[in-house]
Design a protein around this motif. Structure first.
Motif, PDB file in Angstrom:
ATOM      1  N   GLU A  23      39.054  54.060  39.785  1.00 51.46           N
ATOM      2  CA  GLU A  23      38.127  52.936  39.948  1.00 51.46           C
ATOM      3  C   GLU A  23      36.905  52.980  39.028  1.00 51.46           C
ATOM      4  N   PRO A  24      36.268  54.132  38.812  1.00 52.62           N
ATOM      5  CA  PRO A  24      35.069  54.140  37.955  1.00 52.62           C
ATOM      6  C   PRO A  24      35.358  53.844  36.483  1.00 52.62           C
ATOM      7  N   PHE A  25      36.617  53.922  36.073  1.00 53.06           N
ATOM      8  CA  PHE A  25      36.954  53.830  34.653  1.00 53.06           C
ATOM      9  C   PHE A  25      37.487  52.461  34.230  1.00 53.06           C
ATOM     10  N   VAL A  26      37.650  51.545  35.178  1.00 50.57           N
ATOM     11  CA  VAL A  26      38.334  50.288  34.876  1.00 50.57           C
ATOM     12  C   VAL A  26      37.423  49.089  35.157  1.00 50.57           C
ATOM     13  N   SER A  27      37.939  47.894  34.930  1.00 47.60           N
ATOM     14  CA  SER A  27      37.151  46.679  35.122  1.00 47.60           C
ATOM     15  C   SER A  27      36.699  46.550  36.577  1.00 47.60           C
ATOM     16  N   SER A  28      35.621  45.817  36.769  1.00 42.30           N
ATOM     17  CA  SER A  28      35.085  45.655  38.123  1.00 42.30           C
ATOM     18  C   SER A  28      34.481  44.267  38.287  1.00 42.30           C
ATOM     19  N   ASN A  29      34.297  43.888  39.547  1.00 38.10           N
ATOM     20  CA  ASN A  29      33.659  42.598  39.899  1.00 38.10           C
ATOM     21  C   ASN A  29      34.291  41.381  39.221  1.00 38.10           C
ATOM     22  N   PRO A  30      35.563  41.101  39.409  1.00 41.27           N
ATOM     23  CA  PRO A  30      36.480  41.865  40.254  1.00 41.27           C
ATOM     24  C   PRO A  30      37.223  42.935  39.460  1.00 41.27           C
ATOM     25  N   ARG A  31      37.904  43.811  40.178  1.00 42.68           N
ATOM     26  CA  ARG A  31      38.787  44.777  39.541  1.00 42.68           C
ATOM     27  C   ARG A  31      40.064  44.027  39.173  1.00 42.68           C
ATOM     28  N   ALA A  32      40.224  43.742  37.883  1.00 41.36           N
ATOM     29  CA  ALA A  32      41.290  42.854  37.428  1.00 41.36           C
ATOM     30  C   ALA A  32      42.669  43.483  37.595  1.00 41.36           C
ATOM     31  N   ALA A  33      43.681  42.628  37.681  1.00 42.94           N
ATOM     32  CA  ALA A  33      45.064  43.070  37.834  1.00 42.94           C
ATOM     33  C   ALA A  33      45.976  42.133  37.051  1.00 42.94           C
ATOM     34  N   TYR A  34      47.180  42.611  36.746  1.00 44.78           N
ATOM     35  CA  TYR A  34      48.154  41.832  35.982  1.00 44.78           C
ATOM     36  C   TYR A  34      49.142  41.189  36.947  1.00 44.78           C
ATOM     37  N   VAL A  35      49.268  39.877  36.890  1.00 46.69           N
ATOM     38  CA  VAL A  35      50.050  39.126  37.868  1.00 46.69           C
ATOM     39  C   VAL A  35      51.520  39.529  37.888  1.00 46.69           C
ATOM     40  N   ASN A  36      52.075  39.959  36.752  1.00 51.41           N
ATOM     41  CA  ASN A  36      53.492  40.316  36.730  1.00 51.41           C
ATOM     42  C   ASN A  36      53.783  41.673  37.364  1.00 51.41           C
ATOM     43  N   TYR A  37      52.739  42.456  37.656  1.00 50.21           N
ATOM     44  CA  TYR A  37      52.918  43.673  38.451  1.00 50.21           C
ATOM     45  C   TYR A  37      52.443  43.341  39.867  1.00 50.21           C
ATOM     46  N   ARG A  38      53.117  42.435  40.502  1.00 51.38           N
ATOM     47  CA  ARG A  38      52.673  41.864  41.778  1.00 51.38           C
ATOM     48  C   ARG A  38      52.295  42.962  42.769  1.00 51.38           C
ATOM     49  N   ASP A  39      51.080  42.869  43.288  1.00 48.49           N
ATOM     50  CA  ASP A  39      50.529  43.933  44.125  1.00 48.49           C
ATOM     51  C   ASP A  39      49.887  43.318  45.367  1.00 48.49           C
ATOM     52  N   LEU A  40      50.562  43.416  46.494  1.00 48.04           N
ATOM     53  CA  LEU A  40      50.042  42.824  47.729  1.00 48.04           C
ATOM     54  C   LEU A  40      48.863  43.608  48.291  1.00 48.04           C
ATOM     55  N   ASP A  41      48.626  44.811  47.777  1.00 48.61           N
ATOM     56  CA  ASP A  41      47.482  45.595  48.251  1.00 48.61           C
ATOM     57  C   ASP A  41      46.154  44.910  47.937  1.00 48.61           C
ATOM     58  N   ILE A  42      46.116  44.100  46.882  1.00 50.41           N
ATOM     59  CA  ILE A  42      44.839  43.515  46.473  1.00 50.41           C
ATOM     60  C   ILE A  42      44.523  42.227  47.228  1.00 50.41           C
ATOM     61  N   GLY A  43      45.424  41.805  48.103  1.00 49.58           N
ATOM     62  CA  GLY A  43      45.150  40.627  48.917  1.00 49.58           C
ATOM     63  C   GLY A  43      46.387  39.783  49.169  1.00 49.58           C
TER      64      GLY A  43
END
Length: 340
Positions: free
Chosen positions: A263-283
């Motif tokens: 977490e400290p090393f990546v984008s924040s506010n928001p912590r961005a994600a790639y839609v093609n790696y679908r991740d239900l953990d983020i919401g």
């Protein structure tokens, strides 16, 4: 980002626009036009090729036949892997457009995979100049077609596997996988990488794939397409966890823990994600009593995939073509209907 990626983008647009052409006759309203354009008004016209285009066949053929040259290289942690990855972070997005290099980190090793549009003899001096740490030789470079390179990179690891294997739609995987993603805007320090590498060693450990930005990806404005992670982004991280299909256990804790550690090393506010790696953990969406997805619940994950402005535009378009939210899933775009 290499030209190889650009041609892959052309193929993706060909397929998407081919599908859109089927329904365009039925969607003749302005809202339908908005929907079919998929927010791609700012994409250079030379990159958009539909089935009705005179150059469709030639573009598709050249994209498949164009020679690509794969140059793999592996570094272990005790033999310069950390130094090489640290340097790669800012180097990869600035490489010539005909060359892209990604990194796979696993078992405390970094495996560099490159795709180059040109000959091995042309690539050698480029690699010697840009990444001498890999000590690449002619023996590390294999010449193959783009189609063969996809087979090679996606598991075969050999040029003898026939490309027809791509037609096999039955999975032979003996493991389940889970993916998560991040974007990096500021290079991670060498000291931090020395702490990160041990996460990819030992029982239950997975891997990460580092995919560089740059080239055409960074040249397109954030709002020209729904995909917003462009200028200012160095690379994308894909986290991959594996576990046997015979296991009854839940998703390994490893991927959740390493994601939290990063977490400290990546984008924040928001912590961005790639839609093609679908991740239900983020919401996930919340459906209201009326059967329509809540826009506010969608923002939780949608702004991480698309950015705030793009997500709102997508929701407004959904509100025009599917206000009743007939098409919905855990992370489908919610309809946003404005009052007139």
């Amino acid at each position: 980002m290499a030209a190889s990626t650009s041609l892959a983008l052309v193929l993706a647009v060909v397929l998407c626009c081919g599908c859109a052409a089927t329904v365009s006759a039925a969607a003749n309203s302005s809202s339908g036009d908005d929907f079919l354009r998929c927010l791609t008004a700012g994409v250079p016209s030379q990159l958009v090729v539909t089935q009705g285009s005179s150059s469709f066949t030639s573009v598709l053929a050249s994209s498949v036949r164009n020679p690509r040259f794969l140059a793999p290289g592996t570094k272990s942690m005790d033999k310069g892997a950390v130094d090489a990855v640290t340097k790669w972070q800012t180097l990869a997005p600035e490489l010539p457009e005909e060359l892209t290099i990604r990194v796979v980190v696993q078992n405390k090793q970094a495996r560099f995979q490159s795709l180059y549009l040109g000959t091995c003899d042309q690539l050698l001096p480029v690699m010697s100049s840009k990444l001498p740490e890999l000590a690449m030789t002619r023996a590390d470079c294999q010449e193959m077609s783009w189609l063969q390179s996809m087979v090679y990179i996606n598991g075969a690891g050999t040029t003898s596997t026939p490309v027809e294997v791509l037609l096999n739609r039955t999975t032979s995987l003996s493991t389940y996988t889970k993916n998560k993603s991040d974007y990096v805007k500021q290079a991670i320090s060498k000291a931090s990488w020395e702490k990160i590498f041990p996460w990819f060693d030992g029982a239950g450990a997975g891997l990460i794939i580092l995919e560089p930005n740059g080239g055409r990806v960074s040249a397109i404005a954030d709002g020209d397409t729904p995909y917003p992670h462009r200028a200012g982004v160095l690379y994308n991280i894909q986290y991959v966890a594996f576990w046997p299909t015979t296991a009854t256990a839940a998703v390994p804790d490893w991927i959740k823990n390493v994601y939290k550690f990063m977490e400290p090393f990546v984008s924040s506010n928001p912590r961005a994600a790639y839609v093609n790696y679908r991740d239900l953990d983020i919401g996930e969406n919340t459906v209201t009593a009326g059967g329509v997805t809540s826009y506010e619940s969608g923002r939780l994950w949608g702004e991480k995939y698309f950015g705030a402005a793009n997500f709102r535009r997508l929701a407004l378009t959904k509100g025009k073509v599917d206000a009743g939210d007939y098409f919905q899933n855990e992370q489908s775009i919610p309809p946003l209907v404005t009052k007139k």
